[in-house]
Design a protein around this motif. Structure first.
Motif, PDB file in Angstrom:
ATOM      1  N   PRO A 220       0.894  -1.396   0.049  1.00  0.00           N
ATOM      2  CA  PRO A 220       0.085  -0.051   0.107  1.00  0.00           C
ATOM      3  C   PRO A 220       0.791   1.299   0.009  1.00  0.00           C
ATOM      4  CG  PRO A 220      -0.818  -1.607   1.408  1.00  0.00           C
ATOM      5  CD  PRO A 220       0.412  -2.080   1.032  1.00  0.00           C
ATOM      6  N   ASP A 221       2.056   1.192   0.872  1.00  0.00           N
ATOM      7  CA  ASP A 221       2.544   2.513   0.904  1.00  0.00           C
ATOM      8  C   ASP A 221       3.591   2.822  -0.441  1.00  0.00           C
ATOM      9  OD1 ASP A 221       4.587   0.203   1.663  1.00  0.00           O
ATOM     10  OD2 ASP A 221       4.519   0.759   3.340  1.00  0.00           O
ATOM     11  N   TRP A 222       4.087   1.629  -0.952  1.00  0.00           N
ATOM     12  CA  TRP A 222       4.718   1.856  -2.096  1.00  0.00           C
ATOM     13  C   TRP A 222       3.829   2.282  -3.556  1.00  0.00           C
ATOM     14  CZ3 TRP A 222       9.485  -1.991  -2.859  1.00  0.00           C
ATOM     15  CH2 TRP A 222      10.526  -1.546  -1.927  1.00  0.00           C
ATOM     16  N   LEU A 223       2.741   1.682  -3.418  1.00  0.00           N
ATOM     17  CA  LEU A 223       1.752   2.207  -4.638  1.00  0.00           C
ATOM     18  C   LEU A 223       1.534   3.690  -4.491  1.00  0.00           C
ATOM     19  CD1 LEU A 223      -0.929  -0.603  -4.473  1.00  0.00           C
ATOM     20  CD2 LEU A 223       0.375  -0.159  -6.451  1.00  0.00           C
ATOM     21  N   ALA A 224       1.423   4.167  -3.075  1.00  0.00           N
ATOM     22  CA  ALA A 224       0.941   5.706  -2.995  1.00  0.00           C
ATOM     23  C   ALA A 224       2.217   6.390  -3.198  1.00  0.00           C
ATOM     24  CB  ALA A 224       0.822   5.901  -1.378  1.00  0.00           C
TER      25      ALA A 224
ATOM     26  N   ALA B 277       7.270   0.846   8.316  1.00  0.00           N
ATOM     27  CA  ALA B 277       7.677   2.465   8.155  1.00  0.00           C
ATOM     28  C   ALA B 277       6.566   3.192   7.847  1.00  0.00           C
ATOM     29  CB  ALA B 277       8.738   2.386   6.914  1.00  0.00           C
ATOM     30  N   ALA B 278       6.659   4.281   8.349  1.00  0.00           N
ATOM     31  CA  ALA B 278       5.761   5.455   8.127  1.00  0.00           C
ATOM     32  C   ALA B 278       6.090   6.308   7.090  1.00  0.00           C
ATOM     33  CB  ALA B 278       5.115   6.200   9.283  1.00  0.00           C
ATOM     34  N   TYR B 279       5.210   6.786   6.219  1.00  0.00           N
ATOM     35  CA  TYR B 279       5.641   7.490   4.866  1.00  0.00           C
ATOM     36  C   TYR B 279       5.108   8.945   4.963  1.00  0.00           C
ATOM     37  CZ  TYR B 279       7.405   3.433   2.578  1.00  0.00           C
ATOM     38  OH  TYR B 279       8.295   2.281   2.333  1.00  0.00           O
ATOM     39  N   SER B 280       5.928   9.998   4.704  1.00  0.00           N
ATOM     40  CA  SER B 280       5.237  11.523   4.565  1.00  0.00           C
ATOM     41  C   SER B 280       5.844  11.966   3.274  1.00  0.00           C
ATOM     42  CB  SER B 280       5.693  12.133   5.712  1.00  0.00           C
ATOM     43  OG  SER B 280       7.291  12.118   5.893  1.00  0.00           O
ATOM     44  N   ALA B 281       5.220  13.078   2.804  1.00  0.00           N
ATOM     45  CA  ALA B 281       5.326  13.755   1.685  1.00  0.00           C
ATOM     46  C   ALA B 281       5.224  15.384   1.883  1.00  0.00           C
ATOM     47  CB  ALA B 281       4.972  13.306   0.424  1.00  0.00           C
ATOM     48  N   GLY B 282       5.882  16.095   1.059  1.00  0.00           N
ATOM     49  CA  GLY B 282       5.646  17.698   0.999  1.00  0.00           C
ATOM     50  C   GLY B 282       6.269  18.196   0.000  1.00  0.00           C
ATOM     51  N   LEU B 283       5.361  19.325  -0.473  1.00  0.00           N
ATOM     52  CA  LEU B 283       6.184  19.989  -1.659  1.00  0.00           C
ATOM     53  C   LEU B 283       6.906  21.107  -0.832  1.00  0.00           C
ATOM     54  CD1 LEU B 283       2.837  20.924  -3.610  1.00  0.00           C
ATOM     55  CD2 LEU B 283       4.777  19.344  -4.429  1.00  0.00           C
TER      56      LEU B 283
ATOM     57  N   ASP C  10      -2.541   3.575  -0.302  1.00  0.00           N
ATOM     58  CA  ASP C  10      -3.270   3.024  -1.452  1.00  0.00           C
ATOM     59  C   ASP C  10      -3.860   1.805  -0.603  1.00  0.00           C
ATOM     60  OD1 ASP C  10      -4.471   1.317  -3.601  1.00  0.00           O
ATOM     61  OD2 ASP C  10      -3.566   2.690  -4.773  1.00  0.00           O
ATOM     62  N   GLU C  11      -5.249   2.163  -0.517  1.00  0.00           N
ATOM     63  CA  GLU C  11      -6.238   0.919   0.152  1.00  0.00           C
ATOM     64  C   GLU C  11      -6.771  -0.127  -0.694  1.00  0.00           C
ATOM     65  OE1 GLU C  11      -6.110   0.260   3.171  1.00  0.00           O
ATOM     66  OE2 GLU C  11      -5.277   2.236   4.026  1.00  0.00           O
ATOM     67  N   ARG C  12      -6.365  -0.145  -2.010  1.00  0.00           N
ATOM     68  CA  ARG C  12      -6.847  -1.271  -2.976  1.00  0.00           C
ATOM     69  C   ARG C  12      -6.778  -2.652  -2.232  1.00  0.00           C
ATOM     70  NH1 ARG C  12      -3.731  -2.692  -8.318  1.00  0.00           N
ATOM     71  NH2 ARG C  12      -4.830  -4.626  -9.021  1.00  0.00           N
ATOM     72  N   GLU C  13      -7.836  -3.338  -2.711  1.00  0.00           N
ATOM     73  CA  GLU C  13      -8.037  -4.540  -2.242  1.00  0.00           C
ATOM     74  C   GLU C  13      -8.048  -5.745  -3.487  1.00  0.00           C
ATOM     75  OE1 GLU C  13      -7.742  -5.861   0.807  1.00  0.00           O
ATOM     76  OE2 GLU C  13      -7.778  -4.232   2.201  1.00  0.00           O
ATOM     77  N   PRO C  14      -7.397  -6.859  -3.290  1.00  0.00           N
ATOM     78  CA  PRO C  14      -7.726  -7.707  -4.355  1.00  0.00           C
ATOM     79  C   PRO C  14      -9.294  -8.393  -4.340  1.00  0.00           C
ATOM     80  CG  PRO C  14      -6.693  -8.617  -2.420  1.00  0.00           C
ATOM     81  CD  PRO C  14      -6.796  -7.455  -2.391  1.00  0.00           C
TER      82      PRO C  14
END
Length: 364
Positions: free
Chosen positions: A132-136, A276-282, A294-298
């Motif tokens: 989920p984190d890598w998809l995001a 691991a926790a992910y963060s982002a910023g401009l 990303d919460e996509r489910e199969p």
């Protein structure tokens, strides 16, 4: 109209193949694992009974040609990937092959050629891309969030080979059998960065075995040839610099960090290996903010097991669903054999560099 009948899957290998691949295929839309193959009859029957799979075989050469199988999944030790894959493709079977794609670059090249000549669906199992984190992270990078890309840096640490840790399976200490943590762990990060940022053109690296001899409980000595520590500095085609490192020699070490720096934005992941926790910023923001995963489910999440196996199986199921269009001749989002070859070519360049070559060209 696309065929809605699930693809009947035969899996060779009942380690990772049983713990992660079987539930992954069951959770994905469009696939059904129906047969298992392994060389040890007792273990094979025990695992098959636990999984509720009736069809089994100890003869992989006949298994990969069976008329009642639509897909062959190769989840065996790395050095067996080439022969099994080539045989399956020659029999007209689409193939999913575990990473690393092969035991060496030459074998990987043969597999890429055979896949292209067969015109059959093939994929390399870099399922971590579908976490989920890598998809995001991938969505952010591909949207142009970073702007001009400056730096990518990854660090992994664990205690798996520290003297205080119980010994792992003996093959993992043998480079010839596909052991080592550059090809076994850091390769996922290498593949992920290449999928986002393009190809490396040259590598400067250190790849080492910190403790070449381990005393076994029975008094014998285990001679270690596989790597426990690696550090790669890569020059990418785009001009980006990428740095990746891994070590499994740290007592109480369990850490992961990803940094992506660009002119317009920054993405950082930090924490324990699997959480691991992910963060982002401009650059124009006040600071970094948590990245929404990303919460996509199969298609069939009810078939996923609990715990770490479920986490990996979920990612694999999503990968499989992105591979499925290839069976109808449509573009596929799955990792390719070419991706598997690229990662092995980088690893080969890293080993050449560590042997004294300095900067080594990535030779695909």
């Amino acid at each position: 109209m696309a065929d809605q009948t699930p693809k009947r899957v035969g899996i060779v290998g009942v380690g990772w193949g049983a713990h992660v691949q079987v539930p992954g295929f069951r959770a994905a839309e469009g696939f059904e694992p129906v047969a298992l193959c392994a060389r040890t009859p007792e273990r094979l029957e025990r695992v098959a009974a636990k999984l509720g799979i009736e069809e089994t075989s100890t003869d992989w050469e006949s298994f990969v040609t069976r008329d009642d199988l639509d897909v062959i999944s190769v989840a065996t030790p790395t050095t067996l990937h080439r022969d099994m894959t080539l045989a399956a493709l020659a029999a007209g079977k689409p193939v999913l092959c575990e990473k690393p794609l092969a035991g060496d670059v030459k074998s990987a090249r043969e597999m890429v050629r055979a896949a292209a000549e067969s015109n059959l669906p093939t994929a390399c199992c870099f399922e971590n891309r579908w976490n989920p984190d890598w998809l995001a992270v991938a969505d952010k990078v591909r949207s142009g969030f970073l702007g001009a890309q400056y730096l990518a840096r990854v660090s992994r640490s664990a205690s798996y080979w520290h003297p205080s840790h119980p010994l792992q399976a003996s093959w993992m200490y043998d480079r010839e059998q596909g052991g080592g943590y550059l090809a076994g762990m850091l390769v996922h990060d290498l593949d992920f960065l290449c999928s986002l940022l393009g190809k490396p053109v040259s590598v400067c690296a250190e790849v080492k075995t910190s403790d070449p001899a381990r005393e076994l409980p029975d008094g014998t000595t285990l001679h270690v040839t596989a790597d426990d520590t690696a550090a790669l500095l890569m020059r990418m085609e785009s001009g980006l610099t990428a740095m990746l490192s891994v070590s499994v020699m740290g007592a109480h070490a369990d850490h992961y960090r990803l940094e992506l720096f660009g002119a317009d934005g920054t993405i950082i992941g930090d924490g324990e290996l699997r959480s691991a926790a992910y963060s982002a910023g401009l650059a124009t923001d006040d600071g970094l903010k948590p990245l929404t995963v990303d919460e996509r489910e199969p298609g069939h999440p009810e078939n996923l097991p609990a715990g770490l196996a479920g986490h990996a199986s979920r990612a694999m199921a999503l990968m499989l669903e992105d591979w499925l269009p290839a069976f109808d001749g449509a573009p596929s989002g799955a990792a390719t054999f070419e991706d598997g070859l690229l990662s092995l070519a980088v690893i080969d360049a890293a080993h050449r560099s560590a042997e004294g070559g300095g900067w080594e060209t990535v030779q695909i």
